[in-house]
Motif scaffolding. Structure first.
Motif, mmCIF file in Angstrom:
data_model
loop_
_atom_site.group_PDB
_atom_site.id
_atom_site.type_symbol
_atom_site.label_atom_id
_atom_site.label_comp_id
_atom_site.label_asym_id
_atom_site.label_seq_id
_atom_site.Cartn_x
_atom_site.Cartn_y
_atom_site.Cartn_z
ATOM 1 N N TYR A 195 58.656 -44.439 -28.672
ATOM 2 C CA TYR A 195 57.475 -44.203 -27.631
ATOM 3 C C TYR A 195 56.887 -44.402 -27.625
ATOM 4 O O TYR A 195 55.733 -43.307 -29.037
ATOM 5 N N SER A 196 56.090 -44.876 -27.431
ATOM 6 C CA SER A 196 54.595 -45.398 -27.865
ATOM 7 C C SER A 196 53.416 -44.406 -27.327
ATOM 8 O O SER A 196 53.757 -43.986 -26.220
ATOM 9 N N ASN A 197 52.952 -44.093 -28.148
ATOM 10 C CA ASN A 197 51.384 -43.599 -27.867
ATOM 11 C C ASN A 197 49.957 -44.244 -28.516
ATOM 12 O O ASN A 197 50.008 -43.563 -29.641
ATOM 13 N N LEU A 198 49.550 -44.417 -27.436
ATOM 14 C CA LEU A 198 48.639 -45.447 -27.897
ATOM 15 C C LEU A 198 47.388 -44.885 -28.178
ATOM 16 O O LEU A 198 46.629 -44.736 -29.264
ATOM 17 N N ALA A 199 47.861 -43.833 -27.522
ATOM 18 C CA ALA A 199 45.783 -42.407 -28.285
ATOM 19 C C ALA A 199 46.249 -42.616 -29.023
ATOM 20 O O ALA A 199 45.236 -42.213 -30.235
ATOM 21 N N TYR A 200 47.646 -41.849 -29.705
ATOM 22 C CA TYR A 200 47.759 -41.280 -31.369
ATOM 23 C C TYR A 200 47.357 -42.717 -31.997
ATOM 24 O O TYR A 200 46.748 -42.109 -33.424
ATOM 25 N N LEU A 201 47.767 -43.821 -31.476
ATOM 26 C CA LEU A 201 47.811 -44.832 -32.609
ATOM 27 C C LEU A 201 46.565 -44.816 -32.880
ATOM 28 O O LEU A 201 46.100 -45.505 -33.917
ATOM 29 N N SER A 202 45.956 -45.153 -31.808
ATOM 30 C CA SER A 202 44.720 -44.982 -31.863
ATOM 31 C C SER A 202 43.898 -44.363 -33.088
ATOM 32 O O SER A 202 42.482 -45.027 -34.067
ATOM 33 N N ARG A 203 43.661 -42.989 -33.351
ATOM 34 C CA ARG A 203 43.652 -42.442 -34.745
ATOM 35 C C ARG A 203 43.848 -42.878 -35.072
ATOM 36 O O ARG A 203 43.272 -42.131 -36.688
ATOM 37 N N LEU A 204 44.897 -43.329 -35.897
ATOM 38 C CA LEU A 204 45.456 -43.554 -37.052
ATOM 39 C C LEU A 204 44.681 -45.252 -37.141
ATOM 40 O O LEU A 204 44.122 -45.865 -36.642
ATOM 41 N N PRO A 205 44.582 -45.124 -38.800
ATOM 42 C CA PRO A 205 43.734 -46.338 -39.580
ATOM 43 C C PRO A 205 45.025 -48.285 -38.954
ATOM 44 O O PRO A 205 45.065 -49.043 -39.864
ATOM 45 N N VAL A 206 45.633 -48.068 -37.459
ATOM 46 C CA VAL A 206 45.867 -49.523 -37.446
ATOM 47 C C VAL A 206 44.825 -50.558 -36.705
ATOM 48 O O VAL A 206 44.186 -49.292 -35.849
ATOM 49 N N ARG A 207 45.090 -51.667 -37.253
ATOM 50 C CA ARG A 207 44.643 -52.552 -36.239
ATOM 51 C C ARG A 207 44.644 -53.437 -35.647
ATOM 52 O O ARG A 207 44.300 -54.099 -34.460
ATOM 53 N N VAL A 208 46.155 -53.959 -35.605
ATOM 54 C CA VAL A 208 47.100 -54.186 -34.565
ATOM 55 C C VAL A 208 48.006 -53.674 -34.505
ATOM 56 O O VAL A 208 48.835 -53.481 -34.956
ATOM 57 N N LEU A 209 47.960 -54.924 -32.776
ATOM 58 C CA LEU A 209 49.579 -54.267 -32.355
ATOM 59 C C LEU A 209 50.376 -55.554 -31.958
ATOM 60 O O LEU A 209 49.530 -56.513 -31.626
ATOM 61 N N LYS A 210 51.436 -55.334 -32.604
ATOM 62 C CA LYS A 210 52.341 -56.722 -32.928
ATOM 63 C C LYS A 210 53.154 -56.033 -31.416
ATOM 64 O O LYS A 210 54.347 -55.500 -31.408
ATOM 65 N N LEU A 211 53.283 -57.334 -30.127
ATOM 66 C CA LEU A 211 53.963 -57.027 -28.750
ATOM 67 C C LEU A 211 55.376 -57.341 -29.256
ATOM 68 O O LEU A 211 55.660 -58.270 -29.052
ATOM 69 N N ASP A 212 56.076 -56.213 -28.918
ATOM 70 C CA ASP A 212 57.919 -56.931 -29.240
ATOM 71 C C ASP A 212 57.954 -58.035 -28.253
ATOM 72 O O ASP A 212 57.457 -57.724 -26.806
ATOM 73 N N GLY A 213 58.449 -58.671 -28.753
ATOM 74 C CA GLY A 213 59.423 -60.013 -27.879
ATOM 75 C C GLY A 213 59.948 -59.374 -26.623
ATOM 76 O O GLY A 213 60.298 -60.099 -25.729
ATOM 77 N N SER A 214 60.647 -58.365 -26.362
ATOM 78 C CA SER A 214 61.363 -58.020 -25.003
ATOM 79 C C SER A 214 60.127 -57.846 -23.852
ATOM 80 O O SER A 214 61.114 -58.455 -22.665
ATOM 81 N N PHE A 215 59.411 -57.737 -23.882
ATOM 82 C CA PHE A 215 57.589 -58.285 -23.054
ATOM 83 C C PHE A 215 57.923 -59.359 -22.828
ATOM 84 O O PHE A 215 57.613 -59.629 -21.627
#
Ligand code: C2E
Ligand code: MG
Ligand code: MG
Ligand code: MG
Length: 280
Positions: free
Chosen positions: A187-207
């Motif tokens: 359940y992706s929530n980019l707005a939420y993730l961007s508030r975490l100290p996350v630097r990279v998104l690894k886009l799943d192979g299914s896309f």
């Protein structure tokens, strides 16, 4: 009664399922000892800059050199290790070995050093002091923190309050990169993730698979990925595409500005010495 019952069971008996259940049990109970005996090895898969095909990092992927069953992939045993807790010592070994290896590459090869990306199970955050482990391993191996990236899945960090969030913050303050693995499957929530100290998104192979017009063209995937990459960039995140299997996928991903890629098109996971050869 007993007889009828027994006969009924016989017809339901599925030898294959039973064998796989026995194997699971055998593997599960062998896991803790296997960590102590050092039966695991790491393969490393190149991560390349989509712009110029330069090798920028590698993902460490664990394999079990089982004395009876041969080389087993992580899908056979990581789930079991998470269930029975063996993931804690196993994960610690993966971290140590990856950092030792990345430091060796750094010393042996001039030029921009490659980072190592290590998969972390959320249980390592709950059942051990991951932050202390990482700090110790970086000290012992001498690997600069900027050359270590940790991969957690979306579900592990989504809605994470308390311990996981504190761990992410501490790790990020140390300079360790945090990546969200298999992004887009939960359940992706980019707005939420961007508030975490996350630097990279690894886009799943299914896309990424939908990007190959030659095989399974899926315009919806392309639309979604294009929007995701744009949004990720606006939020200050970098995007790595997983499972890039063909040059057409690579071209399209490059075209929409995706940063880095990983997949059979570039290289399969390989032993450490093969990465050394690539670096030369
Ligand atoms: P992951 O972290 O998403 O790793 C990527 C997986 O995709 C790897 O499978 C890799 O071999 C495979 N792959 C890479 N490129 C391609 C491609 O072009 N096409 C296809 N079809 N597959 C590709 P692998 O090595 O079997 O690992 C499976 C999963 O096991 C990993 O998925 C990760 O979730 C887990 N895992 C692996 N090593 C560790 C570890 O040390 N600790 C933990 N906790 N989990 C691990
Ligand atoms: Mg991964
Ligand atoms: Mg992944
Ligand atoms: Mg995956």
């Amino acid at each position: 009664w007993a007889k009828a019952d027994g006969r009924a069971r016989w017809t339901l008996f599925d030898p294959e399922r039973n064998a796989s259940r026995m194997t699971r049990q055998a593997l599960s109970s062998a896991l803790p000892g296997a960590v102590e005996r050092g039966e695991f090895v790491l393969d490393y898969q190149p991560i390349v800059d989509l712009g110029d095909d330069r090798l920028v990092g590698v993902e460490a992927l664990v394999r079990w050199q089982h004395p009876q069953f041969g080389k087993l992939g992580p899908n056979r045993f990581i789930g079991l290790a998470e269930e029975n807790g063996a993931i804690v010592p196993l994960g610690r070994w993966v971290l140590e070995e990856s950092c030792r290896q990345a430091r060796r590459w750094m010393l042996a090869h001039p030029g921009p050093p490659v980072y190592v990306s290590v998969n972390v199970a959320v249980r390592q955050v709950w059942d051990s002091d991951l932050v202390a482990d990482v700090r110790r391993v970086l000290e012992e191996t001498g690997l600069p923190s900027g050359l270590l990236q940790l991969e957690l899945t979306e579900s592990d960090v989504m809605g994470s309050a308390g311990r996981p969030l504190e761990a992410l913050q501490a790790l990020s303050e140390m300079g360790v990169g945090i990546a969200i693995d298999d992004f887009g499957t939960g359940y992706s929530n980019l707005a939420y993730l961007s508030r975490l100290p996350v630097r990279v998104l690894k886009l799943d192979g299914s896309f990424v698979r939908g990007f190959s017009a030659a095989r399974h063209p899926n315009p919806a995937d392309e639309t979604i990925v294009t929007a995701l990459v744009r949004l990720a960039h606006q939020l200050g995140l970098t995007v790595t595409a997983e499972c890039v299997e063909g040059s057409e996928q690579a071209d399209r991903l490059r075209g929409i500005g995706c940063d880095t890629g990983q997949g059979y098109h570039y290289a399969k996971p390989m032993p450490a010495h093969c990465i050394g050869a690539l670096l030369r």
